[in-house]
Scaffold this active site. Structure first.
Site, PDB file in Angstrom:
ATOM      1  N   VAL A   1      31.703  55.870  38.633  1.00 42.89           N
ATOM      2  CA  VAL A   1      31.018  56.021  40.616  1.00 42.89           C
ATOM      3  C   VAL A   1      32.399  55.991  41.512  1.00 42.89           C
ATOM      4  O   VAL A   1      32.141  56.171  42.166  1.00 42.89           O
ATOM      5  CB  VAL A   1      29.705  55.073  40.655  1.00 42.89           C
ATOM      6  CG1 VAL A   1      28.905  56.063  39.916  1.00 42.89           C
ATOM      7  CG2 VAL A   1      30.195  54.322  39.806  1.00 42.89           C
TER       8      VAL A   1
ATOM      9  N   SER B   1      31.543  54.471  34.646  1.00 41.72           N
ATOM     10  CA  SER B   1      31.566  54.801  33.412  1.00 41.72           C
ATOM     11  C   SER B   1      31.705  55.438  32.638  1.00 41.72           C
ATOM     12  O   SER B   1      32.109  55.986  31.279  1.00 41.72           O
ATOM     13  CB  SER B   1      29.507  55.808  34.080  1.00 41.72           C
ATOM     14  OG  SER B   1      28.998  55.222  34.055  1.00 41.72           O
TER      15      SER B   1
ATOM     16  N   TYR C   1      29.323  43.966  30.047  1.00 43.13           N
ATOM     17  CA  TYR C   1      28.966  44.962  30.352  1.00 43.13           C
ATOM     18  C   TYR C   1      29.833  45.094  32.022  1.00 43.13           C
ATOM     19  O   TYR C   1      30.804  46.388  32.410  1.00 43.13           O
ATOM     20  CB  TYR C   1      27.838  46.045  30.119  1.00 43.13           C
ATOM     21  CG  TYR C   1      27.626  47.208  31.404  1.00 43.13           C
ATOM     22  CD1 TYR C   1      28.499  48.175  30.163  1.00 43.13           C
ATOM     23  CD2 TYR C   1      26.945  47.456  32.529  1.00 43.13           C
ATOM     24  CE1 TYR C   1      28.092  49.626  31.242  1.00 43.13           C
ATOM     25  CE2 TYR C   1      27.097  48.957  32.800  1.00 43.13           C
ATOM     26  CZ  TYR C   1      27.576  49.635  32.389  1.00 43.13           C
ATOM     27  OH  TYR C   1      27.716  51.297  32.733  1.00 43.13           O
TER      28      TYR C   1
ATOM     29  N   LYS D   1      32.260  53.562  29.090  1.00 46.14           N
ATOM     30  CA  LYS D   1      31.342  54.118  28.111  1.00 46.14           C
ATOM     31  C   LYS D   1      31.567  54.959  26.573  1.00 46.14           C
ATOM     32  O   LYS D   1      31.524  54.439  25.970  1.00 46.14           O
ATOM     33  CB  LYS D   1      29.555  54.331  28.884  1.00 46.14           C
ATOM     34  CG  LYS D   1      29.546  54.331  29.368  1.00 46.14           C
ATOM     35  CD  LYS D   1      28.192  55.071  30.021  1.00 46.14           C
ATOM     36  CE  LYS D   1      27.842  53.929  31.162  1.00 46.14           C
ATOM     37  NZ  LYS D   1      26.401  54.890  32.495  1.00 46.14           N
TER      38      LYS D   1
ATOM     39  N   TYR E   1      25.388  63.405  32.083  1.00 46.82           N
ATOM     40  CA  TYR E   1      24.407  63.049  32.366  1.00 46.82           C
ATOM     41  C   TYR E   1      22.953  64.284  32.978  1.00 46.82           C
ATOM     42  O   TYR E   1      22.996  64.796  31.850  1.00 46.82           O
ATOM     43  CB  TYR E   1      23.971  62.284  33.779  1.00 46.82           C
ATOM     44  CG  TYR E   1      24.872  60.748  33.289  1.00 46.82           C
ATOM     45  CD1 TYR E   1      25.336  59.517  32.483  1.00 46.82           C
ATOM     46  CD2 TYR E   1      25.951  60.411  34.961  1.00 46.82           C
ATOM     47  CE1 TYR E   1      26.037  58.423  33.192  1.00 46.82           C
ATOM     48  CE2 TYR E   1      27.282  60.146  34.807  1.00 46.82           C
ATOM     49  CZ  TYR E   1      27.268  58.857  33.486  1.00 46.82           C
ATOM     50  OH  TYR E   1      27.960  57.961  33.195  1.00 46.82           O
TER      51      TYR E   1
END
Length: 425
Positions: A261, A64, A191, A67, A243
């Site tokens: 992660v 992530s 993705y 992103k 988050y």
């Protein structure tokens, strides 16, 4: 002399090494098998110097952390309005894989959660780009951020794709709302390859350093995205990057950040440095346990919190003198430091409250390090108004911190490089 920074980073790693709380990401088999004891920290300054300690050369998948960089590429490729039409910028308060979308439009709440990131992947490249072209654009773009060629870990990509049921559900929902135009399975596959790019802690520090450096890679010196794109990206990182723990992160750590992660964690401190840590054990938010602890320490030790206001700097006006004799007299106002709005306002106020009595007025920029766009406009407007008041205005600017000065209608200015030129001419 040996720099103390690598020693400091090594000591910081030792301080968290005994913390074995958290666990690897067990929902992705390849990540579940990662060595949980890997530990690294790296820092990249905006002038391109890298400091690191621990397993800083060990490769792992970016996940992530990709992103914000793909978000930046989408903004650069499609423009702000087109991107905002598909994905909002509001914090979700939910975990990264929740279905956090607007109930009426299906628009994901932000580009840092999975739903928004899948939509972002579909927006890189020009309109009409094929899925393969988008994957290539992402790989090329993230490689430009890192300053070296990045490659996909095919084993991780296969492992993630075989267990991407929730992401497939998100993509199907996005397709139903016309947020993406691709087949949902194709969108998830692209993705997933994006998340499977291999990086090191040093790579991530350089990537964060590129954001800290207004979009210019500190190692290569090449612009990757514009400063406006960086501002938008860092803003969303600050509010959404961690988050459902974003609020706690910003109050305690205070650095725009993003986690992955696989155990990576980055922070970008604008104008100063990019920082990265790597430790695979995750907390309940999906953030690296030891990485969060390291950043908390860095903030405390190095004053990194973006809301930590520095002490008031010395006045931007270093001195004001009258030099020369007779018709060669000149009012010389010497400035210092970095000129932004507050500093430029003080310069304008100086001329308002203490109008020069001499015909000739000079502004010295010899001790000025930088002038931002707002300060530039304000200083040149002051020059224009001094001209309209009948003054002959000079800029003493040997380092060209204010290149191509144009005061605008009615303004006149002469640029000099030496004080002797002012006094002798």
């Amino acid at each position: 002399m040996r720099s103390p920074i690598p020693d400091y980073l090594a000591e910081a790693l030792r301080s968290v090494q005994a913390d074995h709380s958290g666990a690897t990401a067990d929902y992705i088999p390849e990540l579940a098998h990662a060595d949980p004891d890997r530990l690294a920290a790296a820092l990249c300054t905006v002038d391109g110097h890298i400091y690191s300690a621990g397993d800083a050369a060990a490769e792992f998948s970016i996940q992530s952390i990709s992103k914000p960089f793909v978000y930046a590429l989408a903004l650069a490729d499609r423009g702000f309005d087109a991107v905002l039409e598909k994905v909002n910028v509001e914090p979700s308060g939910n975990a990264f894989n929740e279905m956090s979308v607007e109930p009426d439009t299906g628009r994901p709440l932000n580009p840092m959660i999975n739903a928004g990131a899948i939509a972002m992947h579909s927006l890189v490249g020009p309109p009409g780009a094929t899925p393969e072209q988008r994957v290539d654009r992402v790989a090329d773009g993230l490689s430009a951020f890192a300053g070296r060629r990045l490659h996909v870990d095919e084993a991780v990509s296969r492992s993630e794709m075989s267990h991407a049921y929730r992401n497939r559900a998100l993509a199907n929902m996005l397709r139903a709302y016309d947020i993406i135009a691709d087949d949902p399975l194709v969108a998830v596959a692209g993705y997933t390859r994006q998340c499977s790019l291999l990086v090191t802690a040093e790579d991530l520090a350089v990537m964060a350093g590129t954001l800290a450096n207004r979009g210019v890679n500190p190692l290569t010196g090449r612009p990757v995205v514009s400063a406006a794109v960086v501002r938008q990206t860092l803003s969303v990182m600050a509010t959404c990057g961690m988050y459902d723990g974003a609020g706690d992160w910003m109050t305690r750590v205070g650095v725009p950040a993003k986690s992955g992660v696989a155990g990576g964690l980055i922070g970008a401190l604008p104008g100063q440095a990019g920082i990265a840590t790597f430790s695979p054990r995750l907390d309940r938010h999906g953030n690296s346990v030891r990485g969060v602890n390291l950043f908390t320490r860095f903030t405390a030790d190095m004053g990194m919190h973006v809301m930590e206001v520095p002490p008031h700097a010395p006045s931007v006006i270093r001195s004001r003198r009258v030099l020369g004799e007779g018709d060669r007299e000149v009012t010389l106002v010497s400035l210092q430091g970095d000129l932004r709005f507050a500093a430029a306002e003080r310069v304008v106020r100086e001329f308002q409250e203490h109008p020069p009595q001499q015909h000739r007025v000079a502004i010295s920029l010899r001790r000025v390090f930088s002038v931002d766009a707002v300060a530039r406009r304000m200083v040149l407007e002051a020059v224009r108004r001094l001209s309209l008041d009948g003054h002959e205005v000079y800029l003493l600017d040997p380092d060209e911190v204010l290149p191509d000065p144009d005061p605008g209608t009615g303004g006149r200015v002469r640029v000099l490089t030496r004080l002797a030129d002012l006094l002798g001419g």
